[in-house]
Scaffold this motif. Structure first.
Motif, PDB file in Angstrom:
ATOM      1  N   ALA A  12       0.828  -1.212   0.000  1.00  0.00           N
ATOM      2  CA  ALA A  12       0.000   0.000   0.000  1.00  0.00           C
ATOM      3  C   ALA A  12       0.861   1.260   0.000  1.00  0.00           C
ATOM      4  O   ALA A  12       0.544   2.244  -0.673  1.00  0.00           O
ATOM      5  N   TYR A  13       1.968   1.227   0.741  1.00  0.00           N
ATOM      6  CA  TYR A  13       2.892   2.366   0.791  1.00  0.00           C
ATOM      7  C   TYR A  13       3.399   2.719  -0.605  1.00  0.00           C
ATOM      8  O   TYR A  13       3.349   3.879  -1.030  1.00  0.00           O
ATOM      9  N   TYR A  14       3.897   1.726  -1.340  1.00  0.00           N
ATOM     10  CA  TYR A  14       4.439   1.994  -2.672  1.00  0.00           C
ATOM     11  C   TYR A  14       3.345   2.389  -3.656  1.00  0.00           C
ATOM     12  O   TYR A  14       3.576   3.225  -4.539  1.00  0.00           O
ATOM     13  N   GLN A  16       0.668   4.097  -2.934  1.00  0.00           N
ATOM     14  CA  GLN A  16       0.321   5.482  -2.614  1.00  0.00           C
ATOM     15  C   GLN A  16       1.424   6.460  -3.001  1.00  0.00           C
ATOM     16  O   GLN A  16       1.153   7.604  -3.331  1.00  0.00           O
ATOM     17  N   ARG A  17       2.667   6.029  -2.955  1.00  0.00           N
ATOM     18  CA  ARG A  17       3.795   6.924  -3.234  1.00  0.00           C
ATOM     19  C   ARG A  17       4.174   6.991  -4.707  1.00  0.00           C
ATOM     20  O   ARG A  17       5.050   7.767  -5.087  1.00  0.00           O
ATOM     21  N   ALA A  18       3.567   6.210  -5.550  1.00  0.00           N
ATOM     22  CA  ALA A  18       3.987   6.114  -6.952  1.00  0.00           C
ATOM     23  C   ALA A  18       4.092   7.486  -7.623  1.00  0.00           C
ATOM     24  O   ALA A  18       5.090   7.771  -8.296  1.00  0.00           O
ATOM     25  N   ALA A  19       3.107   8.333  -7.446  1.00  0.00           N
ATOM     26  CA  ALA A  19       3.086   9.630  -8.134  1.00  0.00           C
ATOM     27  C   ALA A  19       4.240  10.542  -7.711  1.00  0.00           C
ATOM     28  O   ALA A  19       4.690  11.382  -8.486  1.00  0.00           O
ATOM     29  N   GLU A  20       4.728  10.378  -6.505  1.00  0.00           N
ATOM     30  CA  GLU A  20       5.796  11.248  -6.002  1.00  0.00           C
ATOM     31  C   GLU A  20       7.137  10.525  -5.885  1.00  0.00           C
ATOM     32  O   GLU A  20       8.128  11.099  -5.435  1.00  0.00           O
ATOM     33  N   TYR A  21       7.192   9.291  -6.313  1.00  0.00           N
ATOM     34  CA  TYR A  21       8.374   8.452  -6.100  1.00  0.00           C
ATOM     35  C   TYR A  21       9.651   9.059  -6.682  1.00  0.00           C
ATOM     36  O   TYR A  21      10.709   8.987  -6.069  1.00  0.00           O
ATOM     37  N   ASP A  22       9.577   9.662  -7.836  1.00  0.00           N
ATOM     38  CA  ASP A  22      10.765  10.221  -8.496  1.00  0.00           C
ATOM     39  C   ASP A  22      11.255  11.514  -7.867  1.00  0.00           C
ATOM     40  O   ASP A  22      12.340  11.991  -8.209  1.00  0.00           O
ATOM     41  N   GLU A  23      10.495  12.088  -6.959  1.00  0.00           N
ATOM     42  CA  GLU A  23      10.941  13.312  -6.294  1.00  0.00           C
ATOM     43  C   GLU A  23      12.272  13.098  -5.586  1.00  0.00           C
ATOM     44  O   GLU A  23      13.084  14.008  -5.494  1.00  0.00           O
ATOM     45  N   TRP A  24      12.518  11.898  -5.118  1.00  0.00           N
ATOM     46  CA  TRP A  24      13.781  11.571  -4.458  1.00  0.00           C
ATOM     47  C   TRP A  24      14.936  11.726  -5.437  1.00  0.00           C
ATOM     48  O   TRP A  24      15.944  12.358  -5.136  1.00  0.00           O
ATOM     49  N   ALA A  78       9.900  -5.309 -17.069  1.00  0.00           N
ATOM     50  CA  ALA A  78       9.963  -4.643 -15.777  1.00  0.00           C
ATOM     51  C   ALA A  78       8.861  -5.201 -14.889  1.00  0.00           C
ATOM     52  O   ALA A  78       7.697  -5.257 -15.298  1.00  0.00           O
ATOM     53  N   LEU A  79       9.212  -5.601 -13.685  1.00  0.00           N
ATOM     54  CA  LEU A  79       8.278  -6.258 -12.775  1.00  0.00           C
ATOM     55  C   LEU A  79       8.180  -5.473 -11.481  1.00  0.00           C
ATOM     56  O   LEU A  79       9.201  -5.069 -10.913  1.00  0.00           O
ATOM     57  N   ASP A  80       6.968  -5.259 -11.016  1.00  0.00           N
ATOM     58  CA  ASP A  80       6.752  -4.604  -9.727  1.00  0.00           C
ATOM     59  C   ASP A  80       5.426  -5.088  -9.164  1.00  0.00           C
ATOM     60  O   ASP A  80       4.535  -5.499  -9.913  1.00  0.00           O
ATOM     61  N   GLN A  81       5.286  -5.011  -7.844  1.00  0.00           N
ATOM     62  CA  GLN A  81       4.041  -5.427  -7.206  1.00  0.00           C
ATOM     63  C   GLN A  81       2.957  -4.351  -7.281  1.00  0.00           C
ATOM     64  O   GLN A  81       1.780  -4.625  -7.126  1.00  0.00           O
ATOM     65  N   SER A  82       3.331  -3.122  -7.531  1.00  0.00           N
ATOM     66  CA  SER A  82       2.404  -1.991  -7.508  1.00  0.00           C
ATOM     67  C   SER A  82       1.829  -1.696  -8.892  1.00  0.00           C
ATOM     68  O   SER A  82       2.585  -1.355  -9.813  1.00  0.00           O
ATOM     69  N   PRO A  83       0.512  -1.764  -9.052  1.00  0.00           N
ATOM     70  CA  PRO A  83      -0.086  -1.404 -10.344  1.00  0.00           C
ATOM     71  C   PRO A  83       0.243   0.030 -10.770  1.00  0.00           C
ATOM     72  O   PRO A  83       0.482   0.284 -11.953  1.00  0.00           O
ATOM     73  N   ALA A  84       0.293   0.952  -9.826  1.00  0.00           N
ATOM     74  CA  ALA A  84       0.602   2.348 -10.169  1.00  0.00           C
ATOM     75  C   ALA A  84       2.038   2.479 -10.667  1.00  0.00           C
ATOM     76  O   ALA A  84       2.304   3.204 -11.635  1.00  0.00           O
ATOM     77  N   MET A  85       2.965   1.771 -10.044  1.00  0.00           N
ATOM     78  CA  MET A  85       4.361   1.803 -10.495  1.00  0.00           C
ATOM     79  C   MET A  85       4.482   1.172 -11.878  1.00  0.00           C
ATOM     80  O   MET A  85       5.201   1.688 -12.736  1.00  0.00           O
ATOM     81  N   VAL A  86       3.779   0.083 -12.103  1.00  0.00           N
ATOM     82  CA  VAL A  86       3.816  -0.584 -13.409  1.00  0.00           C
ATOM     83  C   VAL A  86       3.314   0.362 -14.497  1.00  0.00           C
ATOM     84  O   VAL A  86       3.894   0.444 -15.581  1.00  0.00           O
ATOM     85  N   THR A  87       2.255   1.094 -14.212  1.00  0.00           N
ATOM     86  CA  THR A  87       1.722   2.051 -15.179  1.00  0.00           C
ATOM     87  C   THR A  87       2.754   3.130 -15.509  1.00  0.00           C
ATOM     88  O   THR A  87       2.963   3.464 -16.682  1.00  0.00           O
ATOM     89  N   LEU A  88       3.412   3.675 -14.486  1.00  0.00           N
ATOM     90  CA  LEU A  88       4.441   4.695 -14.716  1.00  0.00           C
ATOM     91  C   LEU A  88       5.583   4.128 -15.560  1.00  0.00           C
ATOM     92  O   LEU A  88       6.060   4.785 -16.495  1.00  0.00           O
ATOM     93  N   THR A  89       6.023   2.930 -15.231  1.00  0.00           N
ATOM     94  CA  THR A  89       7.137   2.319 -15.962  1.00  0.00           C
ATOM     95  C   THR A  89       6.767   2.059 -17.411  1.00  0.00           C
ATOM     96  O   THR A  89       7.557   2.339 -18.317  1.00  0.00           O
ATOM     97  N   GLN A  90       5.571   1.541 -17.655  1.00  0.00           N
ATOM     98  CA  GLN A  90       5.176   1.227 -19.026  1.00  0.00           C
ATOM     99  C   GLN A  90       5.199   2.478 -19.907  1.00  0.00           C
ATOM    100  O   GLN A  90       5.602   2.412 -21.063  1.00  0.00           O
ATOM    101  N   ARG A  91       4.820   3.603 -19.348  1.00  0.00           N
ATOM    102  CA  ARG A  91       4.867   4.860 -20.113  1.00  0.00           C
ATOM    103  C   ARG A  91       6.289   5.239 -20.504  1.00  0.00           C
ATOM    104  O   ARG A  91       6.499   5.939 -21.495  1.00  0.00           O
ATOM    105  N   ARG A  92       7.254   4.799 -19.726  1.00  0.00           N
ATOM    106  CA  ARG A  92       8.647   5.184 -19.958  1.00  0.00           C
ATOM    107  C   ARG A  92       9.412   4.207 -20.842  1.00  0.00           C
ATOM    108  O   ARG A  92      10.464   4.559 -21.359  1.00  0.00           O
ATOM    109  N   LEU A  93       8.934   3.000 -20.976  1.00  0.00           N
ATOM    110  CA  LEU A  93       9.676   1.983 -21.722  1.00  0.00           C
ATOM    111  C   LEU A  93       9.550   2.190 -23.219  1.00  0.00           C
ATOM    112  O   LEU A  93       8.451   2.317 -23.744  1.00  0.00           O
ATOM    113  N   ARG A  94      10.685   2.187 -23.884  1.00  0.00           N
ATOM    114  CA  ARG A  94      10.691   2.274 -25.348  1.00  0.00           C
ATOM    115  C   ARG A  94      10.490   0.891 -25.954  1.00  0.00           C
ATOM    116  O   ARG A  94       9.747   0.715 -26.903  1.00  0.00           O
ATOM    117  N   THR A  95      11.231  -0.073 -25.436  1.00  0.00           N
ATOM    118  CA  THR A  95      11.102  -1.450 -25.912  1.00  0.00           C
ATOM    119  C   THR A  95      10.940  -2.353 -24.709  1.00  0.00           C
ATOM    120  O   THR A  95      11.854  -2.485 -23.905  1.00  0.00           O
TER     121      THR A  95
END
Length: 121
Positions: A12-14, A16-24, A78-95
């Protein structure tokens, strides 16, 4: 008791934090006022290092937002347990593809990848 990687609170933590994760990485938000001498140069160096890796069939375990994943060349899964993180990653992947999965019980046959990559797992 579930392990850290399977704990519902951690998941749940990850999520919820997906949208702000890259701020670090980007020294934004709550990290903007923290003194981090040399940080931006180190992040740039890390991104260049990842990009310089030879293209390969790569599994990125616990990919998070895909901040580093996007610099991998070749076919990337790319594999992650968080659906929100997976969505962010898919937008960034070229191949490649980002997918939800359990890093402790990988859904792939042995020898499916030439490289395993992880940034924070």
């Amino acid at each position: 008791m579930p392990s850290f990687a399977r704990d519902p609170g951690t998941a749940a933590y990850y999520e919820q934090r997906a949208a702000e994760y890259d701020e670090w990485y980007e020294s934004l938000g709550r990290f903007a006022s923290r003194p981090r001498p040399g940080w931006d140069a180190e992040v740039d160096d890390l991104c260049r290092f990842v990009h310089a890796l030879e293209p390969a069939r790569t599994l990125d375990v616990a990919c998070g937002s895909g901040f580093l994943t996007r610099h991998l060349r070749g076919l990337v899964v790319a594999l992650d347990q968080s659906p929100a993180m997976v969505t962010l990653t898919q937008r960034r992947l070229r191949t490649g593809i980002a997918m939800r999965g359990d890093a402790l019980d990988l859904p792939f046959a042995d020898d499916s990848f030439e490289r395993v990559f992880t940034g924070h797992f």
